[in-house]
Design a protein around this motif. Structure first.
Motif, PDB file in Angstrom:
ATOM      1  N   SER A 108       0.846  -1.186   0.000  1.00  0.00           N
ATOM      2  CA  SER A 108       0.000   0.000   0.000  1.00  0.00           C
ATOM      3  C   SER A 108       0.882   1.237   0.000  1.00  0.00           C
ATOM      4  O   SER A 108       1.696   1.436   0.910  1.00  0.00           O
ATOM      5  CB  SER A 108      -0.920  -0.005   1.216  1.00  0.00           C
ATOM      6  OG  SER A 108      -1.769   1.121   1.201  1.00  0.00           O
ATOM      7  N   GLN A 109       0.749   2.062  -1.022  1.00  0.00           N
ATOM      8  CA  GLN A 109       1.525   3.294  -1.117  1.00  0.00           C
ATOM      9  C   GLN A 109       0.797   4.439  -0.437  1.00  0.00           C
ATOM     10  O   GLN A 109      -0.432   4.521  -0.463  1.00  0.00           O
ATOM     11  CB  GLN A 109       1.749   3.659  -2.581  1.00  0.00           C
ATOM     12  CG  GLN A 109       2.754   2.825  -3.332  1.00  0.00           C
ATOM     13  CD  GLN A 109       2.920   3.308  -4.767  1.00  0.00           C
ATOM     14  OE1 GLN A 109       1.957   3.374  -5.521  1.00  0.00           O
ATOM     15  NE2 GLN A 109       4.136   3.656  -5.143  1.00  0.00           N
ATOM     16  N   THR A 110       1.544   5.352   0.145  1.00  0.00           N
ATOM     17  CA  THR A 110       0.961   6.608   0.593  1.00  0.00           C
ATOM     18  C   THR A 110       0.697   7.482  -0.629  1.00  0.00           C
ATOM     19  O   THR A 110       1.232   7.228  -1.721  1.00  0.00           O
ATOM     20  CB  THR A 110       1.897   7.344   1.553  1.00  0.00           C
ATOM     21  OG1 THR A 110       3.080   7.743   0.835  1.00  0.00           O
ATOM     22  CG2 THR A 110       2.279   6.460   2.734  1.00  0.00           C
ATOM     23  N   GLU A 112       1.794  10.428  -1.080  1.00  0.00           N
ATOM     24  CA  GLU A 112       3.075  11.040  -1.445  1.00  0.00           C
ATOM     25  C   GLU A 112       3.917  10.085  -2.273  1.00  0.00           C
ATOM     26  O   GLU A 112       4.505  10.478  -3.304  1.00  0.00           O
ATOM     27  CB  GLU A 112       3.840  11.461  -0.183  1.00  0.00           C
ATOM     28  CG  GLU A 112       3.217  12.601   0.591  1.00  0.00           C
ATOM     29  CD  GLU A 112       2.107  12.158   1.540  1.00  0.00           C
ATOM     30  OE1 GLU A 112       1.579  13.018   2.267  1.00  0.00           O
ATOM     31  OE2 GLU A 112       1.765  10.951   1.546  1.00  0.00           O
ATOM     32  N   GLU A 113       3.998   8.850  -1.849  1.00  0.00           N
ATOM     33  CA  GLU A 113       4.786   7.857  -2.583  1.00  0.00           C
ATOM     34  C   GLU A 113       4.216   7.617  -3.973  1.00  0.00           C
ATOM     35  O   GLU A 113       4.972   7.479  -4.948  1.00  0.00           O
ATOM     36  CB  GLU A 113       4.818   6.543  -1.804  1.00  0.00           C
ATOM     37  CG  GLU A 113       5.640   6.600  -0.528  1.00  0.00           C
ATOM     38  CD  GLU A 113       5.446   5.375   0.353  1.00  0.00           C
ATOM     39  OE1 GLU A 113       6.313   5.134   1.204  1.00  0.00           O
ATOM     40  OE2 GLU A 113       4.416   4.673   0.188  1.00  0.00           O
ATOM     41  N   ALA A 179      -4.558   5.965  -3.937  1.00  0.00           N
ATOM     42  CA  ALA A 179      -4.144   6.146  -2.546  1.00  0.00           C
ATOM     43  C   ALA A 179      -5.068   7.158  -1.903  1.00  0.00           C
ATOM     44  O   ALA A 179      -5.629   8.031  -2.575  1.00  0.00           O
ATOM     45  CB  ALA A 179      -2.693   6.625  -2.453  1.00  0.00           C
ATOM     46  N   ALA A 181      -5.624  10.393   0.573  1.00  0.00           N
ATOM     47  CA  ALA A 181      -4.771  11.566   0.796  1.00  0.00           C
ATOM     48  C   ALA A 181      -5.348  12.532   1.820  1.00  0.00           C
ATOM     49  O   ALA A 181      -5.208  13.743   1.689  1.00  0.00           O
ATOM     50  CB  ALA A 181      -4.544  12.286  -0.533  1.00  0.00           C
TER      51      ALA A 181
END
Length: 268
Positions: A108-110, A112-113, A179, A181
């Motif tokens: 799981s990416q943030t 930002e990532e 994602a 945010a």
């Protein structure tokens, strides 16, 4: 096909517990798991690295027609088979497609990532308070069709991995990276900080979306059906619209996303 199929004859067999009472369990969330159904969606699931299947469950009369799919299922993933009445009793309703799977996130990416991983020329669909699963699924389908690189969701959006959203998206919710945010203001501030030109869609927009000049990084911001985007967002970011007859109010948000993304896709 030499694939081992595990026959289920007891609806209370613990091996198929994740498939029990699907609708009710979807409503309270599955803690990183989700239900995918139908061959088109499962073809996407078995071709992506972002998600993996924990198991596959087939109605017995679907096995023959699903042989090509079964050949793609990794050997360590169990494949369960049951008759129609047993399968429906387990699920709690008629699984007329007769082919479902339990999936899980691999990573799981943030937000930002995710944004940092995008190319210099990128298109993001940013969603605020999209709470209807049909609209969520349709927006993901449109995002995939018109080349969006990612979808960002604020904290008031519903889950794209809800079973119905995945189904309506025809698997695009498993294909287009997404994602969460935070709140909408935080999401748009993050996009702006990463060099995205934010275009806020509203029926009262300043310019038609077809007339907008695009920079290398564009974020199309969409709000909920009915109330639309918060007034603070509309005051902060350039607004765009889809021109239509003056005696009609607006389009469904999913339909509007398709038209706007098509215009942006042509310009890109």
């Amino acid at each position: 096909m030499n694939r081992e199929l595990i026959e289920i004859t007891d609806p209370y067999d613990e091996r198929i517990a994740p498939y029990r009472d699907i609708r009710e369990r979807d409503l309270v969330g599955r803690q990183g798991l989700f239900i995918a159904e139908g061959r088109v969606v499962l073809n996407v699931l078995f071709s992506t690295s972002r998600f993996r299947a924990q198991s596959l469950f087939l109605r017995d009369n679907r096995v023959q027609g699903a042989r090509d799919l079964l050949e793609r299922v990794p050997a360590d993933i169990p494949v369960y088979v049951a008759g129609g009445e047993i399968m429906d009793e387990i699920a709690g309703f008629n699984i007329h497609r007769g082919i479902i799977a339990v999936g899980e996130r691999c990573s799981s990416q943030t937000a930002e990532e995710l944004l940092d991983s995008l190319p210099e020329n990128a298109l993001v669909v940013a969603l605020s308070a999209i709470a209807n699963h049909d609209n969520m699924g349709a927006i993901f389908r449109n995002a995939a069709a018109f080349g969006a690189d990612a979808v960002l969701l604020d904290s008031d959006c519903c889950d794209p991995l809800y079973r119905k959203a995945i189904r309506v998206s025809v698997g695009a919710a498993l294909k287009v990276p997404f994602a969460q945010a935070g709140k909408a203001q935080e999401m748009t501030a993050l996009l702006h900080a990463r060099g995205f030109d934010v275009l806020a869609m509203t029926p009262q927009g300043e310019r038609d979306v077809s007339e907008v000049s695009l920079g290398p990084r564009t974020a199309l911001l969409l709000g909920a059906e009915g109330p639309g985007l918060d007034s603070g967002l509309l005051e902060q970011w350039p607004t765009v619209k889809i021109s239509m007859r003056e005696d009609f109010d607006s389009l469904n948000v999913a339909t509007a996303s398709a038209i706007a993304l098509h215009h942006i896709w042509l310009k890109r």
